[in-house]
Design a protein around this motif. Sequence first.
Motif, mmCIF file in Angstrom:
data_model
loop_
_atom_site.group_PDB
_atom_site.id
_atom_site.type_symbol
_atom_site.label_atom_id
_atom_site.label_comp_id
_atom_site.label_asym_id
_atom_site.label_seq_id
_atom_site.Cartn_x
_atom_site.Cartn_y
_atom_site.Cartn_z
ATOM 1 N N GLU A 124 -23.856 -35.328 -47.027
ATOM 2 C CA GLU A 124 -25.015 -34.841 -46.279
ATOM 3 C C GLU A 124 -25.150 -33.318 -46.320
ATOM 4 O OE1 GLU A 124 -21.699 -35.970 -43.340
ATOM 5 O OE2 GLU A 124 -22.632 -36.786 -45.165
ATOM 6 N N TYR A 125 -24.100 -32.625 -46.778
ATOM 7 C CA TYR A 125 -24.170 -31.159 -46.858
ATOM 8 C C TYR A 125 -25.049 -30.696 -48.020
ATOM 9 C CZ TYR A 125 -22.643 -26.282 -46.707
ATOM 10 O OH TYR A 125 -22.616 -24.905 -46.614
ATOM 11 N N ILE A 126 -25.381 -31.623 -48.922
ATOM 12 C CA ILE A 126 -26.232 -31.277 -50.056
ATOM 13 C C ILE A 126 -27.562 -30.703 -49.582
ATOM 14 C CG2 ILE A 126 -27.531 -32.213 -52.012
ATOM 15 C CD1 ILE A 126 -24.527 -31.982 -52.517
ATOM 16 N N LYS A 127 -28.132 -31.294 -48.550
ATOM 17 C CA LYS A 127 -29.435 -30.806 -48.070
ATOM 18 C C LYS A 127 -29.326 -29.386 -47.523
ATOM 19 C CE LYS A 127 -28.913 -33.280 -43.644
ATOM 20 N NZ LYS A 127 -29.513 -34.336 -42.772
ATOM 21 N N GLU A 128 -28.168 -29.020 -46.980
ATOM 22 C CA GLU A 128 -27.963 -27.660 -46.481
ATOM 23 C C GLU A 128 -27.832 -26.667 -47.645
ATOM 24 O OE1 GLU A 128 -28.297 -26.944 -43.376
ATOM 25 O OE2 GLU A 128 -28.559 -29.075 -42.896
ATOM 26 N N ILE A 129 -27.183 -27.128 -48.726
ATOM 27 C CA ILE A 129 -27.049 -26.272 -49.911
ATOM 28 C C ILE A 129 -28.419 -26.005 -50.512
ATOM 29 C CG2 ILE A 129 -26.089 -26.084 -52.238
ATOM 30 C CD1 ILE A 129 -23.775 -27.843 -51.343
ATOM 31 N N ILE A 130 -29.229 -27.047 -50.609
ATOM 32 C CA ILE A 130 -30.584 -26.888 -51.139
ATOM 33 C C ILE A 130 -31.383 -25.910 -50.285
ATOM 34 C CG2 ILE A 130 -32.784 -28.060 -51.588
ATOM 35 C CD1 ILE A 130 -31.161 -30.582 -52.252
ATOM 36 N N LYS A 131 -31.297 -26.087 -48.976
ATOM 37 C CA LYS A 131 -32.048 -25.248 -48.051
ATOM 38 C C LYS A 131 -31.606 -23.789 -48.139
ATOM 39 C CE LYS A 131 -32.727 -26.948 -43.983
ATOM 40 N NZ LYS A 131 -32.517 -27.381 -42.569
ATOM 41 N N SER A 132 -30.329 -23.552 -48.407
ATOM 42 C CA SER A 132 -29.791 -22.191 -48.437
ATOM 43 C C SER A 132 -30.297 -21.372 -49.621
ATOM 44 C CB SER A 132 -28.261 -22.234 -48.491
ATOM 45 O OG SER A 132 -27.809 -22.608 -49.787
ATOM 46 N N LYS A 133 -30.609 -22.026 -50.737
ATOM 47 C CA LYS A 133 -31.023 -21.365 -51.979
ATOM 48 C C LYS A 133 -29.942 -20.409 -52.497
ATOM 49 C CE LYS A 133 -35.870 -21.499 -50.496
ATOM 50 N NZ LYS A 133 -37.117 -20.694 -50.283
ATOM 51 N N ASP A 134 -28.711 -20.692 -52.097
ATOM 52 C CA ASP A 134 -27.580 -19.817 -52.415
ATOM 53 C C ASP A 134 -26.692 -20.485 -53.471
ATOM 54 O OD1 ASP A 134 -25.344 -18.210 -52.508
ATOM 55 O OD2 ASP A 134 -25.019 -18.167 -50.339
ATOM 56 N N ARG A 135 -26.662 -19.906 -54.665
ATOM 57 C CA ARG A 135 -25.881 -20.483 -55.764
ATOM 58 C C ARG A 135 -24.399 -20.606 -55.423
ATOM 59 N NH1 ARG A 135 -23.257 -22.936 -58.269
ATOM 60 N NH2 ARG A 135 -22.754 -22.941 -60.492
ATOM 61 N N THR A 136 -23.863 -19.714 -54.628
ATOM 62 C CA THR A 136 -22.433 -19.723 -54.328
ATOM 63 C C THR A 136 -22.013 -20.916 -53.468
ATOM 64 O OG1 THR A 136 -22.650 -18.343 -52.333
ATOM 65 C CG2 THR A 136 -22.380 -17.213 -54.444
ATOM 66 N N LYS A 137 -22.977 -21.571 -52.835
ATOM 67 C CA LYS A 137 -22.643 -22.711 -51.979
ATOM 68 C C LYS A 137 -22.536 -24.027 -52.754
ATOM 69 C CE LYS A 137 -24.636 -20.776 -47.731
ATOM 70 N NZ LYS A 137 -23.311 -20.557 -47.116
ATOM 71 N N ALA A 138 -23.090 -24.054 -53.964
ATOM 72 C CA ALA A 138 -23.030 -25.256 -54.796
ATOM 73 C C ALA A 138 -21.746 -25.264 -55.617
ATOM 74 C CB ALA A 138 -24.252 -25.323 -55.704
ATOM 75 N N GLY A 139 -21.500 -26.366 -56.306
ATOM 76 C CA GLY A 139 -20.291 -26.496 -57.112
ATOM 77 C C GLY A 139 -20.375 -25.684 -58.400
ATOM 78 N N LYS A 140 -19.291 -25.720 -59.166
ATOM 79 C CA LYS A 140 -19.255 -24.965 -60.418
ATOM 80 C C LYS A 140 -20.122 -25.652 -61.480
ATOM 81 C CE LYS A 140 -15.313 -27.157 -62.738
ATOM 82 N NZ LYS A 140 -14.009 -26.930 -63.399
ATOM 83 N N THR A 141 -20.431 -24.921 -62.519
ATOM 84 C CA THR A 141 -21.196 -25.466 -63.635
ATOM 85 C C THR A 141 -20.256 -26.193 -64.578
ATOM 86 O OG1 THR A 141 -22.705 -23.571 -63.517
ATOM 87 C CG2 THR A 141 -22.782 -24.910 -65.520
ATOM 88 N N GLU A 142 -20.493 -27.492 -64.779
ATOM 89 C CA GLU A 142 -19.695 -28.238 -65.753
ATOM 90 C C GLU A 142 -20.188 -27.829 -67.130
ATOM 91 O OE1 GLU A 142 -17.158 -29.678 -64.961
ATOM 92 O OE2 GLU A 142 -17.372 -30.152 -62.855
ATOM 93 N N THR A 143 -19.316 -27.212 -67.924
ATOM 94 C CA THR A 143 -19.766 -26.512 -69.124
ATOM 95 C C THR A 143 -19.491 -27.207 -70.451
ATOM 96 O OG1 THR A 143 -17.682 -25.266 -69.139
ATOM 97 C CG2 THR A 143 -19.577 -24.266 -68.013
ATOM 98 N N GLU A 144 -18.868 -28.383 -70.450
ATOM 99 C CA GLU A 144 -18.618 -29.059 -71.723
ATOM 100 C C GLU A 144 -19.951 -29.365 -72.409
ATOM 101 O OE1 GLU A 144 -15.806 -29.318 -72.969
ATOM 102 O OE2 GLU A 144 -14.400 -29.112 -71.334
#
Length: 199
Positions: A124-144
């Motif tokens: 449920e924290y996903i909606k808070e991450i979206i609302k924040s518009k803050d890249r640092t709150k999301a997970g890392k970029t899977e780069t393969e």
Amino acid sequence: NAEEVDEQFHSRYHCKRKTYEYTINNSENGTAIFRNYQYNFPEKLNEESMNKAIKYFIGEHDFSAFKASGTSSKSAVRTIYSGEVIRNGDIIKIKITGNGFLYNMVRIIAGTLVEVGLGKIKPEYIKEIIKSKDRTKAGKTETEDYDLEKVKEEYGLEPKKLIEVKGLGPRMAMPMLATGSINGIIDAIERENILYLKK
């Protein structure tokens, strides 16, 4: 199948929906046969939590928290139509469909869902991450390079209509849209079946 389209057709701007699939091999050692097609993640992931979390992405949102620094699009608003996380043995597939995606957006979503699968982020924290518009709150970029696959593109029966800008017809607006050379236009976003040009 192949079909004839209008000469103004553009494979990128006329696409209504895109579906991506991200594959994770959630076993200790992975597989030699499919090592170039799957991301091997040995720690146990909770796919049920991941599937619950991906539902929060559905809808129209500002996905600034899920875009990489190299993103050229001025608008981070995108619409996600569906998303699901399915496990089949050791294989977990993340499938997501939207009207468009920002640079590395799917990989960042995948990295965030991995954090959810590890119990580091609650679904449920996903909606808070979206609302924040803050890249640092999301997970890392899977780069393969090999684990993400575009599996489907949908164009509909008719090409999108172009709204004329400052008297320019569609034939002039489309190439200028691609290069961003029209003076005064600062954004281009896709909604439903119309490509809007914003002043």
